[in-house]
Scaffold this motif. Structure first.
Motif, mmCIF file in Angstrom:
data_model
loop_
_atom_site.group_PDB
_atom_site.id
_atom_site.type_symbol
_atom_site.label_atom_id
_atom_site.label_comp_id
_atom_site.label_asym_id
_atom_site.label_seq_id
_atom_site.Cartn_x
_atom_site.Cartn_y
_atom_site.Cartn_z
ATOM 1 N N UNK A 181 0.832 -1.206 0.000
ATOM 2 C CA UNK A 181 0.000 0.000 0.000
ATOM 3 C C UNK A 181 0.864 1.253 0.000
ATOM 4 N N UNK A 182 1.883 1.250 0.852
ATOM 5 C CA UNK A 182 2.783 2.408 0.919
ATOM 6 C C UNK A 182 3.492 2.621 -0.410
ATOM 7 N N UNK A 183 3.968 1.537 -0.991
ATOM 8 C CA UNK A 183 4.667 1.627 -2.271
ATOM 9 C C UNK A 183 3.775 2.253 -3.343
ATOM 10 N N UNK A 184 2.539 1.794 -3.433
ATOM 11 C CA UNK A 184 1.628 2.304 -4.461
ATOM 12 C C UNK A 184 1.284 3.770 -4.224
ATOM 13 N N UNK A 185 0.988 4.142 -2.975
ATOM 14 C CA UNK A 185 0.585 5.518 -2.692
ATOM 15 C C UNK A 185 1.743 6.494 -2.903
ATOM 16 N N UNK A 186 2.933 6.130 -2.425
ATOM 17 C CA UNK A 186 4.075 7.030 -2.589
ATOM 18 C C UNK A 186 4.466 7.159 -4.050
ATOM 19 N N UNK A 187 4.411 6.059 -4.792
ATOM 20 C CA UNK A 187 4.731 6.126 -6.224
ATOM 21 C C UNK A 187 3.785 7.073 -6.954
ATOM 22 N N UNK A 188 2.522 7.066 -6.556
ATOM 23 C CA UNK A 188 1.529 7.946 -7.174
ATOM 24 C C UNK A 188 1.789 9.407 -6.800
ATOM 25 N N UNK A 189 2.088 9.658 -5.529
ATOM 26 C CA UNK A 189 2.332 11.028 -5.067
ATOM 27 C C UNK A 189 3.585 11.608 -5.718
ATOM 28 N N UNK A 190 4.663 10.804 -5.753
ATOM 29 C CA UNK A 190 5.948 11.306 -6.265
ATOM 30 C C UNK A 190 6.047 11.239 -7.791
ATOM 31 N N UNK A 191 5.146 10.421 -8.428
ATOM 32 C CA UNK A 191 5.311 10.113 -9.851
ATOM 33 C C UNK A 191 6.713 9.562 -10.105
ATOM 34 N N UNK A 192 7.072 8.649 -9.213
ATOM 35 C CA UNK A 192 8.405 8.046 -9.189
ATOM 36 C C UNK A 192 8.238 6.707 -8.489
ATOM 37 N N UNK A 193 8.732 5.642 -9.094
ATOM 38 C CA UNK A 193 8.493 4.320 -8.518
ATOM 39 C C UNK A 193 9.219 4.144 -7.182
ATOM 40 N N UNK A 194 8.449 3.862 -6.132
ATOM 41 C CA UNK A 194 8.996 3.568 -4.802
ATOM 42 C C UNK A 194 8.792 2.077 -4.536
ATOM 43 N N UNK A 195 9.846 1.274 -4.610
ATOM 44 C CA UNK A 195 9.704 -0.166 -4.374
ATOM 45 C C UNK A 195 9.335 -0.481 -2.923
ATOM 46 N N UNK A 196 8.777 -1.652 -2.714
ATOM 47 C CA UNK A 196 8.393 -2.051 -1.369
ATOM 48 C C UNK A 196 9.590 -2.146 -0.426
ATOM 49 N N UNK A 197 10.762 -2.439 -0.961
ATOM 50 C CA UNK A 197 11.952 -2.625 -0.124
ATOM 51 C C UNK A 197 12.462 -1.325 0.481
ATOM 52 N N UNK A 198 12.155 -0.185 -0.147
ATOM 53 C CA UNK A 198 12.804 1.059 0.233
ATOM 54 C C UNK A 198 12.429 1.485 1.653
ATOM 55 N N UNK A 199 13.362 2.139 2.294
ATOM 56 C CA UNK A 199 13.175 2.550 3.686
ATOM 57 C C UNK A 199 11.971 3.459 3.860
ATOM 58 N N UNK A 200 11.767 4.349 2.894
ATOM 59 C CA UNK A 200 10.643 5.278 3.024
ATOM 60 C C UNK A 200 9.318 4.542 2.916
ATOM 61 N N UNK A 201 9.271 3.458 2.147
ATOM 62 C CA UNK A 201 8.051 2.652 2.056
ATOM 63 C C UNK A 201 7.757 1.990 3.399
ATOM 64 N N UNK A 202 8.797 1.533 4.083
ATOM 65 C CA UNK A 202 8.607 0.920 5.401
ATOM 66 C C UNK A 202 8.121 1.954 6.421
ATOM 67 N N UNK A 203 8.693 3.162 6.380
ATOM 68 C CA UNK A 203 8.250 4.204 7.307
ATOM 69 C C UNK A 203 6.790 4.570 7.045
ATOM 70 N N UNK A 204 6.448 4.756 5.768
ATOM 71 C CA UNK A 204 5.074 5.169 5.467
ATOM 72 C C UNK A 204 4.081 4.048 5.756
ATOM 73 N N UNK A 205 4.479 2.799 5.517
ATOM 74 C CA UNK A 205 3.578 1.687 5.842
ATOM 75 C C UNK A 205 3.341 1.616 7.344
ATOM 76 N N UNK A 206 4.375 1.899 8.133
ATOM 77 C CA UNK A 206 4.200 1.925 9.582
ATOM 78 C C UNK A 206 3.206 3.018 9.983
#
Length: 532
Positions: free
Chosen positions: A122-147
Protein backbone atom coordinates in the motif's frame (compact mmCIF):
# COMPACT_ATOMS: atom_id res chain seq x y z
CA UNK A 1 54.86 -8.48 -2.96
CA UNK A 2 56.41 -11.18 -0.80
CA UNK A 3 55.07 -12.24 2.60
CA UNK A 4 57.50 -10.05 4.51
CA UNK A 5 56.68 -6.93 2.47
CA UNK A 6 52.95 -7.53 2.93
CA UNK A 7 53.48 -7.96 6.65
CA UNK A 8 55.29 -4.63 6.81
CA UNK A 9 52.52 -2.92 4.84
CA UNK A 10 49.92 -4.30 7.26
CA UNK A 11 51.97 -3.22 10.27
CA UNK A 12 52.33 0.31 8.86
CA UNK A 13 48.68 0.60 7.88
CA UNK A 14 49.30 0.71 4.13
CA UNK A 15 46.10 -1.22 3.57
CA UNK A 16 42.37 -0.72 3.25
CA UNK A 17 39.66 -2.86 4.85
CA UNK A 18 36.19 -3.53 3.52
CA UNK A 19 33.46 -5.41 5.38
CA UNK A 20 30.12 -6.26 3.81
CA UNK A 21 27.00 -7.74 5.39
CA UNK A 22 25.44 -10.04 2.82
CA UNK A 23 22.22 -11.92 3.30
CA UNK A 24 23.96 -15.18 4.27
CA UNK A 25 27.53 -14.14 4.98
CA UNK A 26 29.47 -11.29 6.52
CA UNK A 27 32.79 -10.93 4.73
CA UNK A 28 35.93 -8.86 5.33
CA UNK A 29 38.59 -8.25 2.66
CA UNK A 30 41.94 -6.56 3.29
CA UNK A 31 43.69 -5.02 0.28
CA UNK A 32 47.22 -3.71 -0.25
CA UNK A 33 48.40 -0.47 -1.83
CA UNK A 34 47.91 -2.02 -5.27
CA UNK A 35 44.25 -2.71 -4.37
CA UNK A 36 44.75 -6.47 -4.41
CA UNK A 37 43.17 -8.75 -1.75
CA UNK A 38 45.73 -10.08 0.72
CA UNK A 39 43.53 -11.54 3.47
CA UNK A 40 39.90 -12.21 4.27
CA UNK A 41 37.55 -13.35 7.00
CA UNK A 42 33.92 -14.33 7.11
CA UNK A 43 30.96 -15.28 9.27
CA UNK A 44 27.85 -17.14 8.13
CA UNK A 45 24.43 -15.97 9.29
CA UNK A 46 20.78 -16.19 8.30
CA UNK A 47 17.73 -13.97 8.48
CA UNK A 48 14.78 -14.93 10.70
CA UNK A 49 11.06 -14.84 9.95
CA UNK A 50 9.67 -13.31 13.14
CA UNK A 51 6.02 -12.26 13.36
CA UNK A 52 5.90 -12.53 9.55
CA UNK A 53 8.80 -10.09 9.21
CA UNK A 54 12.19 -11.05 7.81
CA UNK A 55 14.78 -9.67 10.22
CA UNK A 56 18.23 -9.96 11.80
CA UNK A 57 18.53 -9.22 15.54
CA UNK A 58 21.09 -6.48 16.17
CA UNK A 59 22.87 -8.76 18.63
CA UNK A 60 23.69 -11.02 15.68
CA UNK A 61 24.89 -8.03 13.68
CA UNK A 62 27.58 -7.34 16.25
CA UNK A 63 28.50 -10.91 17.14
CA UNK A 64 28.76 -11.67 13.42
CA UNK A 65 30.89 -8.59 12.72
CA UNK A 66 33.24 -9.41 15.60
CA UNK A 67 33.63 -13.03 14.48
CA UNK A 68 34.24 -11.98 10.89
CA UNK A 69 36.91 -9.49 11.96
CA UNK A 70 38.50 -12.01 14.33
CA UNK A 71 38.78 -14.50 11.46
CA UNK A 72 40.45 -11.86 9.26
CA UNK A 73 42.83 -10.96 12.08
CA UNK A 74 43.66 -14.64 12.64
CA UNK A 75 44.42 -15.19 8.95
CA UNK A 76 46.71 -12.15 8.86
CA UNK A 77 48.59 -13.42 11.90
CA UNK A 78 48.98 -16.92 10.44
CA UNK A 79 49.99 -15.77 6.93
CA UNK A 80 52.12 -12.73 7.70
CA UNK A 81 53.04 -12.96 11.39
CA UNK A 82 51.55 -9.54 12.12
CA UNK A 83 48.84 -8.37 14.54
CA UNK A 84 46.58 -5.78 12.93
CA UNK A 85 46.51 -2.46 14.75
CA UNK A 86 45.49 -0.01 12.02
CA UNK A 87 44.49 0.49 8.39
CA UNK A 88 44.95 3.35 5.96
CA UNK A 89 41.18 3.47 5.51
CA UNK A 90 38.15 1.27 5.96
CA UNK A 91 34.52 1.04 4.94
CA UNK A 92 31.32 -0.87 5.65
CA UNK A 93 28.65 -2.10 3.31
CA UNK A 94 25.46 -4.13 3.63
CA UNK A 95 22.28 -5.28 1.95
CA UNK A 96 20.44 -2.21 0.69
CA UNK A 97 17.03 -0.94 1.74
CA UNK A 98 15.13 -2.01 4.83
CA UNK A 99 14.22 -0.10 7.95
CA UNK A 100 16.14 0.57 11.16
CA UNK A 101 14.48 3.23 13.32
CA UNK A 102 15.71 4.87 16.53
CA UNK A 103 14.39 7.32 19.10
CA UNK A 104 15.99 10.39 20.69
CA UNK A 105 17.95 8.12 23.07
CA UNK A 106 19.30 6.15 20.08
CA UNK A 107 17.30 3.10 21.12
CA UNK A 108 15.83 0.78 18.48
CA UNK A 109 12.09 1.27 18.05
CA UNK A 110 11.08 -1.68 15.84
CA UNK A 111 12.62 -4.86 14.52
CA UNK A 112 15.02 -4.46 11.62
CA UNK A 113 12.86 -4.92 8.50
CA UNK A 114 15.04 -6.19 5.67
CA UNK A 115 14.85 -5.88 1.89
CA UNK A 116 13.25 -9.32 1.76
CA UNK A 117 9.91 -8.19 3.18
CA UNK A 118 6.97 -7.61 0.87
CA UNK A 119 4.67 -6.01 3.45
CA UNK A 120 4.55 -2.44 2.16
CA UNK A 121 2.46 -2.74 -0.98
CA UNK A 122 0.00 0.00 0.00
CA UNK A 123 2.78 2.41 0.92
CA UNK A 124 4.67 1.63 -2.27
CA UNK A 125 1.63 2.30 -4.46
CA UNK A 126 0.58 5.52 -2.69
CA UNK A 127 4.07 7.03 -2.59
CA UNK A 128 4.73 6.13 -6.22
CA UNK A 129 1.53 7.95 -7.17
CA UNK A 130 2.33 11.03 -5.07
CA UNK A 131 5.95 11.31 -6.26
CA UNK A 132 5.31 10.11 -9.85
CA UNK A 133 8.40 8.05 -9.19
CA UNK A 134 8.49 4.32 -8.52
CA UNK A 135 9.00 3.57 -4.80
CA UNK A 136 9.70 -0.17 -4.37
CA UNK A 137 8.39 -2.05 -1.37
CA UNK A 138 11.95 -2.63 -0.12
CA UNK A 139 12.80 1.06 0.23
CA UNK A 140 13.17 2.55 3.69
CA UNK A 141 10.64 5.28 3.02
CA UNK A 142 8.05 2.65 2.06
CA UNK A 143 8.61 0.92 5.40
CA UNK A 144 8.25 4.20 7.31
CA UNK A 145 5.07 5.17 5.47
CA UNK A 146 3.58 1.69 5.84
CA UNK A 147 4.20 1.92 9.58
CA UNK A 148 2.28 5.22 9.51
CA UNK A 149 -0.57 3.63 7.54
CA UNK A 150 -0.60 0.75 10.02
CA UNK A 151 -0.90 3.18 12.91
CA UNK A 152 2.23 1.80 14.56
CA UNK A 153 2.85 3.47 17.89
CA UNK A 154 6.60 3.83 17.44
CA UNK A 155 6.42 6.23 14.47
CA UNK A 156 5.88 9.37 16.54
CA UNK A 157 9.10 8.62 18.43
CA UNK A 158 11.35 8.16 15.40
CA UNK A 159 14.26 10.59 15.35
CA UNK A 160 16.53 8.74 12.91
CA UNK A 161 16.17 5.89 10.46
CA UNK A 162 18.74 4.30 8.19
CA UNK A 163 19.95 1.15 6.44
CA UNK A 164 22.07 -1.62 7.94
CA UNK A 165 25.28 -0.14 6.50
CA UNK A 166 24.31 3.31 7.75
CA UNK A 167 23.62 1.89 11.22
CA UNK A 168 26.99 0.12 11.45
CA UNK A 169 28.82 3.22 10.24
CA UNK A 170 26.99 5.36 12.81
CA UNK A 171 27.86 3.04 15.66
CA UNK A 172 31.54 2.84 14.72
CA UNK A 173 32.13 6.50 13.81
CA UNK A 174 29.36 8.47 15.50
CA UNK A 175 28.41 9.90 12.09
CA UNK A 176 24.83 9.67 10.79
CA UNK A 177 25.93 9.52 7.17
CA UNK A 178 25.29 7.31 4.17
CA UNK A 179 26.79 6.78 0.71
CA UNK A 180 24.62 8.04 -2.13
CA UNK A 181 24.16 4.61 -3.67
CA UNK A 182 22.77 3.21 -0.42
CA UNK A 183 20.80 6.42 0.12
CA UNK A 184 19.11 5.88 -3.24
CA UNK A 185 17.50 2.79 -1.75
CA UNK A 186 16.05 4.80 1.12
CA UNK A 187 14.47 7.78 -0.64
CA UNK A 188 14.72 9.31 -4.13
CA UNK A 189 17.92 11.17 -4.98
CA UNK A 190 18.30 14.33 -7.05
CA UNK A 191 21.18 13.47 -9.40
CA UNK A 192 21.83 17.15 -10.07
CA UNK A 193 22.46 18.02 -6.41
CA UNK A 194 23.60 14.52 -5.37
CA UNK A 195 21.38 14.75 -2.31
CA UNK A 196 17.82 13.88 -1.24
CA UNK A 197 15.13 15.14 -3.60
CA UNK A 198 13.87 18.14 -1.64
CA UNK A 199 10.64 18.44 -3.65
CA UNK A 200 9.65 14.88 -2.78
CA UNK A 201 10.59 15.45 0.86
CA UNK A 202 8.15 18.35 0.84
CA UNK A 203 5.48 16.18 -0.77
CA UNK A 204 5.95 13.52 1.92
CA UNK A 205 5.71 16.05 4.75
CA UNK A 206 2.50 17.39 3.22
CA UNK A 207 1.15 13.85 2.84
CA UNK A 208 1.52 13.11 6.58
CA UNK A 209 0.83 16.63 7.82
CA UNK A 210 -2.50 15.69 9.38
CA UNK A 211 -0.73 13.19 11.64
CA UNK A 212 1.03 16.09 13.39
CA UNK A 213 4.23 14.14 14.03
CA UNK A 214 6.90 16.05 16.00
CA UNK A 215 9.36 15.70 13.11
CA UNK A 216 9.93 16.55 9.46
CA UNK A 217 11.29 13.88 7.15
CA UNK A 218 14.58 15.65 6.44
CA UNK A 219 15.37 15.61 10.18
CA UNK A 220 15.17 11.80 10.24
CA UNK A 221 17.42 11.03 7.28
CA UNK A 222 21.21 10.51 7.34
CA UNK A 223 23.57 12.89 5.54
CA UNK A 224 24.23 11.91 1.91
CA UNK A 225 27.87 11.58 0.81
CA UNK A 226 29.43 10.54 -2.49
CA UNK A 227 32.40 8.27 -3.13
CA UNK A 228 35.63 9.94 -2.08
CA UNK A 229 34.06 12.08 0.65
CA UNK A 230 35.43 11.80 4.17
CA UNK A 231 32.78 10.16 6.36
CA UNK A 232 34.40 10.28 9.79
CA UNK A 233 36.92 8.15 11.66
CA UNK A 234 36.76 5.03 13.79
CA UNK A 235 36.09 6.07 17.39
CA UNK A 236 37.61 4.51 20.51
CA UNK A 237 34.30 2.84 21.24
CA UNK A 238 34.02 1.72 17.64
CA UNK A 239 37.48 0.18 17.66
CA UNK A 240 36.66 -1.82 20.80
CA UNK A 241 33.34 -2.89 19.30
CA UNK A 242 35.05 -4.19 16.16
CA UNK A 243 38.15 -5.77 17.73
CA UNK A 244 37.19 -7.38 21.04
CA UNK A 245 40.86 -8.10 21.79
CA UNK A 246 41.58 -4.37 21.89
CA UNK A 247 44.48 -4.24 19.41
CA UNK A 248 42.81 -1.97 16.86
CA UNK A 249 43.53 1.75 17.17
CA UNK A 250 41.01 4.55 16.80
CA UNK A 251 41.26 7.37 14.27
CA UNK A 252 41.18 5.31 11.06
CA UNK A 253 39.43 7.22 8.22
CA UNK A 254 36.15 5.61 7.16
CA UNK A 255 34.56 6.05 3.74
CA UNK A 256 30.81 6.56 3.20
CA UNK A 257 28.87 3.36 3.92
CA UNK A 258 27.45 1.80 0.79
CA UNK A 259 24.86 -0.75 -0.24
CA UNK A 260 25.68 -4.03 -1.90
CA UNK A 261 24.58 -2.68 -5.28
CA UNK A 262 27.17 0.10 -5.18
CA UNK A 263 29.98 -2.14 -3.97
CA UNK A 264 29.11 -4.65 -6.68
CA UNK A 265 29.51 -1.89 -9.25
CA UNK A 266 32.91 -0.96 -7.83
CA UNK A 267 34.05 -4.59 -7.66
CA UNK A 268 33.18 -5.16 -11.31
CA UNK A 269 34.36 -1.81 -12.70
CA UNK A 270 30.86 -1.07 -13.92
CA UNK A 271 30.36 2.54 -12.83
CA UNK A 272 30.76 4.01 -16.33
CA UNK A 273 27.90 4.80 -18.72
CA UNK A 274 26.77 1.85 -20.91
CA UNK A 275 28.12 -0.69 -18.45
CA UNK A 276 26.23 -2.79 -15.97
CA UNK A 277 26.53 -5.70 -13.60
CA UNK A 278 24.46 -8.54 -12.24
CA UNK A 279 24.89 -9.67 -8.65
CA UNK A 280 23.44 -13.13 -8.15
CA UNK A 281 23.24 -14.82 -4.78
CA UNK A 282 20.33 -15.16 -2.37
CA UNK A 283 18.75 -12.27 -4.27
CA UNK A 284 19.64 -11.07 -7.75
CA UNK A 285 19.82 -7.58 -9.18
CA UNK A 286 21.04 -5.94 -12.34
CA UNK A 287 22.41 -2.41 -12.55
CA UNK A 288 22.65 -0.44 -15.80
CA UNK A 289 24.37 2.96 -15.86
CA UNK A 290 22.22 5.13 -18.11
CA UNK A 291 23.07 7.53 -20.89
CA UNK A 292 19.56 9.00 -20.80
CA UNK A 293 16.70 8.99 -18.33
CA UNK A 294 13.88 6.50 -18.89
CA UNK A 295 10.75 7.72 -20.67
CA UNK A 296 8.52 6.96 -17.67
CA UNK A 297 8.55 5.21 -14.29
CA UNK A 298 8.12 1.44 -14.15
CA UNK A 299 7.13 -0.68 -11.18
CA UNK A 300 9.75 -3.23 -12.19
CA UNK A 301 12.61 -0.69 -12.40
CA UNK A 302 14.23 1.17 -9.50
CA UNK A 303 16.07 4.41 -10.19
CA UNK A 304 19.19 4.52 -8.02
CA UNK A 305 22.78 5.77 -8.44
CA UNK A 306 26.40 4.72 -8.66
CA UNK A 307 28.55 5.45 -5.58
CA UNK A 308 29.50 8.65 -7.37
CA UNK A 309 25.86 9.68 -7.86
CA UNK A 310 25.28 8.91 -11.55
CA UNK A 311 21.79 7.61 -12.47
CA UNK A 312 21.31 3.85 -12.64
CA UNK A 313 18.37 1.65 -13.59
CA UNK A 314 18.13 -1.27 -11.19
CA UNK A 315 16.16 -4.50 -11.57
CA UNK A 316 15.99 -6.14 -8.14
CA UNK A 317 14.49 -9.56 -7.46
CA UNK A 318 14.09 -11.07 -4.01
CA UNK A 319 14.84 -14.63 -5.04
CA UNK A 320 17.76 -16.24 -6.83
CA UNK A 321 19.77 -19.24 -5.59
CA UNK A 322 18.07 -20.26 -2.33
CA UNK A 323 15.83 -22.89 -3.96
CA UNK A 324 18.62 -24.04 -6.25
CA UNK A 325 20.89 -24.50 -3.23
CA UNK A 326 18.16 -26.46 -1.44
CA UNK A 327 17.93 -28.93 -4.34
CA UNK A 328 21.72 -29.33 -4.44
CA UNK A 329 21.68 -30.09 -0.71
CA UNK A 330 18.97 -32.69 -1.30
CA UNK A 331 21.11 -34.34 -3.97
CA UNK A 332 24.03 -34.26 -1.53
CA UNK A 333 21.88 -36.17 0.98
CA UNK A 334 21.10 -38.71 -1.71
CA UNK A 335 24.78 -39.27 -2.47
CA UNK A 336 25.67 -39.52 1.22
CA UNK A 337 22.90 -42.11 1.76
CA UNK A 338 25.10 -44.44 -0.31
CA UNK A 339 28.03 -43.77 2.01
CA UNK A 340 29.80 -41.39 -0.36
CA UNK A 341 31.23 -38.13 0.95
CA UNK A 342 31.27 -35.33 -1.57
CA UNK A 343 32.90 -31.90 -1.47
CA UNK A 344 30.31 -29.15 -1.93
CA UNK A 345 32.39 -27.24 -4.48
CA UNK A 346 32.77 -30.43 -6.50
CA UNK A 347 29.06 -31.16 -6.23
CA UNK A 348 28.02 -27.66 -7.31
CA UNK A 349 30.52 -27.69 -10.17
CA UNK A 350 29.40 -31.09 -11.42
CA UNK A 351 25.68 -30.31 -11.26
CA UNK A 352 26.05 -26.84 -12.76
CA UNK A 353 28.02 -28.21 -15.70
CA UNK A 354 25.45 -30.96 -16.12
CA UNK A 355 22.90 -28.19 -16.81
CA UNK A 356 24.79 -27.25 -19.98
CA UNK A 357 23.93 -30.68 -21.37
CA UNK A 358 20.22 -29.91 -21.01
CA UNK A 359 17.80 -28.59 -23.61
CA UNK A 360 17.95 -24.84 -24.16
CA UNK A 361 14.25 -24.58 -23.22
CA UNK A 362 14.78 -26.84 -20.17
CA UNK A 363 12.86 -29.67 -21.81
CA UNK A 364 9.49 -28.25 -20.86
CA UNK A 365 10.24 -28.36 -17.12
CA UNK A 366 9.09 -25.42 -15.01
CA UNK A 367 10.20 -24.16 -11.61
CA UNK A 368 9.69 -21.12 -9.40
CA UNK A 369 12.36 -20.18 -6.87
CA UNK A 370 10.10 -17.96 -4.74
CA UNK A 371 11.27 -18.47 -1.17
CA UNK A 372 9.73 -15.08 -0.42
CA UNK A 373 7.46 -12.70 -2.31
CA UNK A 374 8.54 -11.37 -5.69
CA UNK A 375 7.32 -7.87 -6.49
CA UNK A 376 8.28 -7.93 -10.16
CA UNK A 377 5.80 -10.73 -10.83
CA UNK A 378 3.28 -9.51 -8.23
CA UNK A 379 3.67 -11.96 -5.34
CA UNK A 380 3.52 -10.96 -1.67
CA UNK A 381 4.52 -14.45 -0.52
CA UNK A 382 6.53 -17.26 -2.03
CA UNK A 383 6.12 -20.99 -2.54
CA UNK A 384 9.12 -22.74 -4.12
CA UNK A 385 7.75 -25.03 -6.79
CA UNK A 386 8.84 -27.53 -9.43
CA UNK A 387 6.30 -28.82 -11.97
CA UNK A 388 6.30 -30.81 -15.19
CA UNK A 389 3.96 -32.34 -17.73
CA UNK A 390 3.99 -36.08 -18.44
CA UNK A 391 5.65 -35.43 -21.80
CA UNK A 392 8.36 -33.11 -20.39
CA UNK A 393 11.98 -34.28 -20.76
CA UNK A 394 12.66 -35.05 -17.12
CA UNK A 395 16.36 -35.74 -16.62
CA UNK A 396 19.12 -34.38 -14.40
CA UNK A 397 20.50 -32.00 -17.03
CA UNK A 398 17.12 -30.34 -17.64
CA UNK A 399 16.34 -30.38 -13.92
CA UNK A 400 19.50 -28.40 -13.15
CA UNK A 401 19.05 -26.12 -16.15
CA UNK A 402 15.49 -25.15 -15.19
CA UNK A 403 16.58 -24.23 -11.67
CA UNK A 404 19.45 -22.13 -13.01
CA UNK A 405 17.11 -20.50 -15.52
CA UNK A 406 14.33 -19.74 -13.05
CA UNK A 407 16.92 -18.07 -10.81
CA UNK A 408 17.00 -15.40 -13.53
CA UNK A 409 13.32 -15.53 -14.58
CA UNK A 410 12.10 -12.50 -12.65
CA UNK A 411 15.27 -10.58 -13.56
CA UNK A 412 14.65 -11.29 -17.24
CA UNK A 413 11.16 -9.75 -16.89
CA UNK A 414 12.65 -6.45 -15.74
CA UNK A 415 15.61 -6.45 -18.10
CA UNK A 416 13.30 -6.87 -21.09
CA UNK A 417 11.71 -3.54 -20.18
CA UNK A 418 15.09 -1.82 -20.34
CA UNK A 419 16.37 -3.45 -23.49
CA UNK A 420 13.21 -4.03 -25.52
CA UNK A 421 10.96 -1.14 -24.46
CA UNK A 422 13.40 1.60 -23.43
CA UNK A 423 16.12 0.48 -25.87
CA UNK A 424 18.86 0.87 -23.28
CA UNK A 425 22.15 -0.13 -24.88
CA UNK A 426 24.84 -1.86 -22.86
CA UNK A 427 28.34 -2.61 -24.07
CA UNK A 428 28.83 -5.27 -21.43
CA UNK A 429 27.43 -6.77 -18.27
CA UNK A 430 29.66 -8.09 -15.51
CA UNK A 431 28.58 -11.00 -13.36
CA UNK A 432 29.51 -11.59 -9.73
CA UNK A 433 28.21 -13.59 -6.82
CA UNK A 434 27.61 -17.24 -6.07
CA UNK A 435 25.83 -18.03 -9.35
CA UNK A 436 29.10 -17.40 -11.22
CA UNK A 437 31.50 -19.40 -9.06
CA UNK A 438 31.32 -22.43 -11.37
CA UNK A 439 33.21 -21.20 -14.40
CA UNK A 440 31.20 -20.60 -17.52
CA UNK A 441 27.82 -21.90 -16.38
CA UNK A 442 25.91 -19.09 -14.69
CA UNK A 443 27.68 -16.76 -17.12
CA UNK A 444 26.28 -18.64 -20.13
CA UNK A 445 22.74 -18.78 -18.70
CA UNK A 446 22.81 -15.04 -17.95
CA UNK A 447 24.12 -14.21 -21.45
CA UNK A 448 21.19 -16.17 -22.86
CA UNK A 449 18.69 -14.44 -20.57
CA UNK A 450 19.72 -10.88 -21.42
CA UNK A 451 21.19 -11.48 -24.90
CA UNK A 452 24.26 -9.42 -23.99
CA UNK A 453 27.98 -10.28 -23.61
CA UNK A 454 28.71 -11.18 -19.98
CA UNK A 455 32.11 -10.80 -18.37
CA UNK A 456 33.29 -12.46 -15.17
CA UNK A 457 36.51 -11.39 -13.48
CA UNK A 458 38.85 -13.50 -11.38
CA UNK A 459 38.05 -11.21 -8.46
CA UNK A 460 34.29 -11.76 -8.81
CA UNK A 461 34.34 -14.14 -5.86
CA UNK A 462 35.62 -11.38 -3.56
CA UNK A 463 32.39 -9.51 -4.21
CA UNK A 464 31.14 -6.47 -2.34
CA UNK A 465 33.64 -6.67 0.51
CA UNK A 466 36.38 -6.01 -2.02
CA UNK A 467 34.19 -3.31 -3.57
CA UNK A 468 33.84 -1.36 -0.31
CA UNK A 469 37.58 -1.79 0.31
CA UNK A 470 38.17 -0.18 -3.11
CA UNK A 471 35.89 2.72 -2.17
CA UNK A 472 37.89 3.18 1.04
CA UNK A 473 41.10 3.10 -1.00
CA UNK A 474 39.68 5.66 -3.44
CA UNK A 475 38.84 8.04 -0.59
CA UNK A 476 42.39 7.67 0.76
CA UNK A 477 44.44 7.70 -2.43
CA UNK A 478 42.56 9.65 -5.11
CA UNK A 479 44.29 12.56 -6.80
CA UNK A 480 42.75 16.01 -7.01
CA UNK A 481 39.80 15.85 -9.37
CA UNK A 482 40.20 12.12 -10.07
CA UNK A 483 36.82 10.49 -10.67
CA UNK A 484 35.84 7.09 -9.34
CA UNK A 485 35.46 5.85 -12.93
CA UNK A 486 39.02 6.90 -13.75
CA UNK A 487 40.46 5.55 -10.50
CA UNK A 488 38.94 2.11 -11.00
CA UNK A 489 39.79 1.93 -14.69
CA UNK A 490 43.40 3.05 -14.35
CA UNK A 491 44.55 2.09 -10.86
CA UNK A 492 42.56 -1.03 -10.09
CA UNK A 493 41.57 -2.88 -13.22
CA UNK A 494 43.87 -1.50 -15.91
CA UNK A 495 43.01 -3.38 -19.07
CA UNK A 496 41.48 -6.30 -17.16
CA UNK A 497 37.93 -6.81 -18.40
CA UNK A 498 37.49 -10.40 -17.32
CA UNK A 499 36.55 -13.43 -19.34
CA UNK A 500 33.95 -12.64 -21.97
CA UNK A 501 31.11 -14.91 -23.02
CA UNK A 502 28.82 -13.94 -25.88
CA UNK A 503 25.24 -15.18 -25.98
CA UNK A 504 24.69 -18.35 -28.04
CA UNK A 505 21.78 -17.92 -30.45
CA UNK A 506 20.22 -21.28 -29.60
CA UNK A 507 20.51 -20.51 -25.87
CA UNK A 508 18.77 -17.15 -26.34
CA UNK A 509 15.96 -18.79 -28.31
CA UNK A 510 15.64 -21.52 -25.70
CA UNK A 511 15.53 -19.07 -22.80
CA UNK A 512 12.77 -17.13 -24.53
CA UNK A 513 10.80 -20.38 -24.86
CA UNK A 514 11.39 -21.13 -21.19
CA UNK A 515 10.11 -17.63 -20.32
CA UNK A 516 6.89 -18.24 -22.23
CA UNK A 517 6.25 -21.24 -19.97
CA UNK A 518 7.40 -19.23 -16.95
CA UNK A 519 4.84 -16.50 -17.60
CA UNK A 520 2.03 -18.95 -18.33
CA UNK A 521 2.78 -20.90 -15.18
CA UNK A 522 2.52 -17.90 -12.85
CA UNK A 523 -1.13 -18.81 -12.34
CA UNK A 524 0.00 -22.13 -10.84
CA UNK A 525 2.34 -20.33 -8.46
CA UNK A 526 -0.38 -17.87 -7.51
CA UNK A 527 -2.79 -20.72 -6.71
CA UNK A 528 -0.15 -22.33 -4.49
CA UNK A 529 0.40 -19.09 -2.58
CA UNK A 530 -3.33 -18.61 -2.04
CA UNK A 531 -4.03 -22.19 -0.98
CA UNK A 532 -1.26 -22.70 1.59
Amino acid sequence: MDVRSIGEAIKNGNTALGIEFGSTRIKAVLIDAQNQPIASGSHDWENHLKNNIWTYPLEEVWSGLQDCYANLKKEVKEKYGVTITTFGAMGFSAMMHGYLAFDEKDEQLAEFRTWRNTITEQASEELSKVFQFHIPQRWSIAHLYQAILNGEEHVKDVRFFTTLAGYIHWQLTGEKAIGIGDAAGMFPIDSATKDWDVNMIGQFDQLVEAKAFPWKLEELLPKVLVAGDAAGVLTEAGAKLLDTEGDLQAGIPVCPPEGDAGTGMAATNSVAVRTGNVSAGTSVFAMAVLENTLSKPYEEIDMVTTPAGDPVAMVHCNNCTSDLNAWVNLLKECVEAFGVKVDMNTLFGTLYNKALEGDADCGGLLAYNYFSGEHITGFEAGRPMFVRKPESKFNLANFMRVHLSTSLGALKTGMDILTKQEHVELDKMLGHGGLFKTKGVGQRILAAAIDTPVYVMETAGEGGAWGIALLASYMLNKEEGESLTSYLAQKVFGKEEGERMDPVASDVEGFEAFMQNYKKGLAIERAAVESL
